[in-house]
Design a protein around this motif. Structure first.
Motif, mmCIF file in Angstrom:
data_model
loop_
_atom_site.group_PDB
_atom_site.id
_atom_site.type_symbol
_atom_site.label_atom_id
_atom_site.label_comp_id
_atom_site.label_asym_id
_atom_site.label_seq_id
_atom_site.Cartn_x
_atom_site.Cartn_y
_atom_site.Cartn_z
ATOM 1 N N VAL A 1 2.249 18.982 -10.170
ATOM 2 C CA VAL A 1 1.705 19.183 -8.829
ATOM 3 C C VAL A 1 2.845 19.297 -7.823
ATOM 4 C CG1 VAL A 1 0.440 18.020 -6.972
ATOM 5 C CG2 VAL A 1 -0.489 18.040 -9.302
ATOM 6 N N ARG A 2 2.689 20.203 -6.848
ATOM 7 C CA ARG A 2 3.734 20.361 -5.831
ATOM 8 C C ARG A 2 3.212 20.261 -4.405
ATOM 9 N NH1 ARG A 2 5.946 19.162 -9.589
ATOM 10 N NH2 ARG A 2 7.737 20.098 -10.674
ATOM 11 N N ARG A 3 1.946 20.546 -4.175
ATOM 12 C CA ARG A 3 1.388 20.502 -2.818
ATOM 13 C C ARG A 3 0.416 19.329 -2.695
ATOM 14 N NH1 ARG A 3 -0.056 26.962 -2.638
ATOM 15 N NH2 ARG A 3 2.010 27.727 -1.984
ATOM 16 N N MET B 1 0.827 -1.210 0.000
ATOM 17 C CA MET B 1 0.000 0.000 0.000
ATOM 18 C C MET B 1 0.862 1.261 0.000
ATOM 19 S SD MET B 1 -2.856 -1.110 2.839
ATOM 20 C CE MET B 1 -3.463 0.578 3.021
ATOM 21 N N ALA B 2 1.869 1.286 0.870
ATOM 22 C CA ALA B 2 2.730 2.467 0.980
ATOM 23 C C ALA B 2 3.513 2.703 -0.312
ATOM 24 C CB ALA B 2 3.675 2.315 2.163
ATOM 25 N N ASP B 3 3.935 1.622 -0.955
ATOM 26 C CA ASP B 3 4.661 1.743 -2.232
ATOM 27 C C ASP B 3 3.759 2.352 -3.310
ATOM 28 O OD1 ASP B 3 6.987 0.689 -1.179
ATOM 29 O OD2 ASP B 3 6.640 -1.340 -1.931
ATOM 30 N N TYR B 4 2.499 1.880 -3.374
ATOM 31 C CA TYR B 4 1.560 2.423 -4.356
ATOM 32 C C TYR B 4 1.262 3.893 -4.070
ATOM 33 C CZ TYR B 4 0.348 -1.887 -6.877
ATOM 34 O OH TYR B 4 0.386 -3.000 -7.680
ATOM 35 N N ALA B 5 1.143 4.247 -2.796
ATOM 36 C CA ALA B 5 0.885 5.642 -2.426
ATOM 37 C C ALA B 5 2.035 6.537 -2.867
ATOM 38 C CB ALA B 5 0.665 5.751 -0.920
ATOM 39 N N SER B 6 3.257 6.088 -2.625
ATOM 40 C CA SER B 6 4.443 6.845 -3.018
ATOM 41 C C SER B 6 4.508 7.008 -4.536
ATOM 42 C CB SER B 6 5.699 6.136 -2.508
ATOM 43 O OG SER B 6 6.867 6.809 -2.916
ATOM 44 N N ASP B 7 4.201 5.941 -5.249
ATOM 45 C CA ASP B 7 4.216 6.001 -6.715
ATOM 46 C C ASP B 7 3.177 6.999 -7.237
ATOM 47 O OD1 ASP B 7 6.191 4.104 -6.786
ATOM 48 O OD2 ASP B 7 4.863 2.424 -7.276
ATOM 49 N N PHE B 8 2.030 7.042 -6.584
ATOM 50 C CA PHE B 8 0.968 7.945 -7.032
ATOM 51 C C PHE B 8 1.384 9.404 -6.840
ATOM 52 C CE2 PHE B 8 -3.055 10.237 -6.877
ATOM 53 C CZ PHE B 8 -3.730 9.678 -7.942
ATOM 54 N N VAL B 9 1.970 9.709 -5.697
ATOM 55 C CA VAL B 9 2.434 11.076 -5.440
ATOM 56 C C VAL B 9 3.514 11.455 -6.454
ATOM 57 C CG1 VAL B 9 3.586 12.608 -3.796
ATOM 58 C CG2 VAL B 9 1.833 11.002 -3.002
ATOM 59 N N THR B 10 4.393 10.518 -6.777
ATOM 60 C CA THR B 10 5.445 10.771 -7.771
ATOM 61 C C THR B 10 4.845 11.078 -9.139
ATOM 62 O OG1 THR B 10 6.970 9.303 -6.580
ATOM 63 C CG2 THR B 10 7.508 9.814 -8.868
ATOM 64 N N LYS B 11 3.788 10.369 -9.497
ATOM 65 C CA LYS B 11 3.114 10.627 -10.767
ATOM 66 C C LYS B 11 2.469 12.015 -10.763
ATOM 67 C CE LYS B 11 2.241 5.765 -11.855
ATOM 68 N NZ LYS B 11 1.222 4.688 -11.933
#
Length: 363
Positions: free
Chosen positions: A221-223, A205-215
């Motif tokens: 997007v910055r905030r 879950m945490a890996d997918y969350a990190s990947d989504f923010v990176t995308k």
């Protein structure tokens, strides 16, 4: 409170002047004290039912709430597709920032061009970080939400041009709210990840969350405000399913939330070190909601272990309806509206302190 952009859109004779008026208006009226020079042109949301403002109305799924008694405390008593008696966090946060009081769903058929400039929600009730989660209930995945976001970016560019589009993306506040359905549905209730233990699943879950923010960062997007998982074991439906005969909080569920939250927080710390200029902020909603549930009287509530709709133990979405479900006599005494989602009053009790706590971190 009505969305001020409506009256402006009606009174402007020039489309470009109208857009400019909306932008000036939304950048000057605020409820929370903002840091000097802090500008938020729009508020947008990705994720699940906590910030879905009606996208699931347009999806063939049982995870719907565009019918009464949902929305009984929304303006006009309208069931908009928000999983609540009234407004949800994305609305309240946008209002606190002075943007607008109602954030429409991106798939709303009544969406106006000017709505795009101040933000929409792409979220879908029942979705999650794990790609399996939205498939289980036939809702909009985070991947599809990003595709809608690509459409959104192109529409904004056509409305106001490349430069203003880039400004909106870089300065808007983006909410990412997911994880509850991964744990409550995919992992614990439906056991759709049988080869994962809690540790490996929360890492996934945490890996997918990190990947989504990176995308999101890749789109400009910055905030990004990334909400933690809540004390999912204390949600009424999870008490019923995992809390034993007395419907206590299911502590193993809560432990899973806390484990995920610790991993999510570390992932976001790492992103701030590796992605230049990103403000990916971990928003702790676990502890504020847990405190309300444990000490409801302190916040003006009387019932914390059941929802207001029906028995309050299992009714949610299609099971919470005016035909088979009665509504409690006092919604404002309940922490939860249905067996899964808090009331607007609960959201209000959480949102304002969160804004005060975190707003300076987005500067």
């Amino acid at each position: 409170m009505k969305d001020n952009t409506t009256s402006w859109s009606c009174s402007c004779s020039s489309w470009k002047l109208c857009l400019l008026s909306i932008l000036l208006l939304t950048e000057t009226i605020t409820a929370v004290k903002l840091p000097p020079g802090f500008t938020v042109p729009a508020v947008m949301a990705f994720g699940d039912s906590i910030v879905d403002t009606g996208n699931n109305n347009n999806v063939k799924t049982v995870v719907k709430c565009d019918f009464q008694p949902y929305g009984i405390n929304f303006e006009g008593g309208v069931a908009t597709g928000r999983f609540c008696d009234g407004r949800v966090p994305v609305d309240l946060i946008a209002e606190e920032l002075g943007v607008k009081s109602i954030v429409p769903a991106y798939l709303d058929s009544n969406l106006k061009p000017e709505d795009l400039l101040t933000g929409v929600s792409f979220a879908s009730g029942g979705s999650g970080y794990d790609p399996i989660t939205p498939k289980l209930l036939a809702v909009i995945s985070l991947e599809q939400q990003l595709k809608y976001f690509e459409e959104y970016i192109e529409k904004v560019k056509n409305l106001v041009g490349e430069e203003r589009k880039d400004f909106i993306l870089a300065n808007s506040l983006i909410l990412l709210v997911a994880g509850s359905d991964d744990l409550a549905n995919t992992y614990y209730t439906l056991h759709a990840r049988p080869h994962y233990d809690v540790d490996s699943y929360t890492t996934l879950m945490a890996d997918y969350a990190s990947d989504f923010v990176t995308k999101l960062y890749g789109y400009g997007v910055r905030r990004v405000a990334v909400f933690s998982a809540p004390p999912i074991g204390c949600v009424p439906s999870q008490r019923t399913l995992g809390g034993g005969l007395l419907r206590d909080c299911a502590e193993d569920y809560n432990d899973a939330s806390k484990l995920f939250n610790s991993k999510l927080s570390k992932k976001l710390d790492l992103l701030r070190q590796t992605l230049l200029g990103i403000k990916s902020i971990y928003i702790d909603i676990y502890n504020p909601l847990s405190d309300i549930i444990q000490y409801p009287a302190k916040y003006g509530f009387g019932v914390a272990n059941k929802g207001c709709c029906g028995t309050g133990a299992l009714e949610v979405a299609v099971l919470c309806n005016k035909v088979t479900s009665s509504v409690c006599s006092d919604v404002f005494s309940h922490v939860f509206w249905d067996s899964y989602h808090p009331t607007e009053k609960t959201y209000k009790a959480i949102v304002k302190p969160l804004m005060v706590k975190y707003v300076n971190q987005f500067v």
